[in-house]
Design a protein around this motif. Structure first.
Motif, short mmCIF file in Angstrom:
data_model
loop_
_atom_site.label_atom_id
_atom_site.label_comp_id
_atom_site.label_asym_id
_atom_site.label_seq_id
_atom_site.Cartn_x
_atom_site.Cartn_y
_atom_site.Cartn_z
N UNK A 175 35.98 54.09 22.23
CA UNK A 175 36.24 52.67 22.44
C UNK A 175 37.44 52.37 23.30
N UNK A 176 37.90 53.33 24.07
CA UNK A 176 39.06 53.12 24.94
C UNK A 176 38.59 52.56 26.28
N UNK A 177 38.94 51.32 26.55
CA UNK A 177 38.51 50.67 27.79
C UNK A 177 39.10 51.34 29.02
N UNK A 178 40.32 51.85 28.92
CA UNK A 178 40.94 52.51 30.07
C UNK A 178 40.11 53.72 30.51
N UNK A 179 39.47 54.41 29.55
CA UNK A 179 38.64 55.56 29.90
C UNK A 179 37.40 55.11 30.66
N UNK A 180 36.86 53.97 30.26
CA UNK A 180 35.71 53.42 30.97
C UNK A 180 36.08 53.09 32.42
N UNK A 181 37.25 52.54 32.61
CA UNK A 181 37.71 52.20 33.97
C UNK A 181 37.95 53.47 34.78
#
Length: 167
Positions: A109-115
């Protein structure tokens, strides 16, 4: 089916294996995770396929050596090819390890990883369009693009937003 205040429309049984308060992981995030895992495995296979091209690399280096005056001996050419191959494999393993780290962080659920995965996929796509690639490279990019698309679908967006509020 009961409603969870943190993430609506997911059954209580979906909470098995999650810490209390963590939102249920939607299938789009799971799909994105596995697409990035597939892209990583494909990238590693592509990195290992360089060993099958050893003779072609050595021939290209010999031709370049002849065109530039022949300053390298046959032993030096063999050493240069070995160093190039080992370097390529080490770089492929490092990139694969980073991709795995980011994929697991995306799944958590880490958005930074998605980016980060989106940026890496864009760079991978640009390098594919600019340079030469093999079918393995194209398949790896397709898997990564599928992962990016799945990670930005509505259920994924809700999951990342909910996961951020819980932290």
């Amino acid at each position: 089916m009961t409603e969870s205040p943190n993430y609506p429309n997911y059954p209580e049984s979906a909470s098995a294996g999650r810490p209390p308060g963590a939102p249920a992981r939607p299938s789009t995030v799971e799909g994105a995770f596995w697409a990035f895992i597939a892209s990583t495995v494909i990238g590693l296979v592509g990195g290992l396929l360089i060993f099958g091209n050893r003779d072609a690399i050595a021939d290209a280096l010999r031709n370049s050596n002849r065109q530039n005056g022949g300053g390298l001996t046959e032993t030096q050419i063999d050493q240069a090819v070995n160093i190039a191959m080992i370097t390529a494999v080490v770089i492929a393993v490092i990139i694969a390890a980073l991709y795995l780290l980011f994929a697991f962080k995306l799944r958590a659920g880490r958005n930074w990883a998605r980016i980060v995965l989106t940026v890496l996929t864009a760079l991978q796509l640009i390098s594919l369009l600019v340079g030469q690639s093999t079918i393995v490279g194209y398949v790896g990019v397709v898997a990564a693009v599928v992962g990016v698309v799945l990670s930005f679908m509505a259920p994924s967006n809700a999951y990342f937003a909910t996961a951020k509020t819980i932290r």
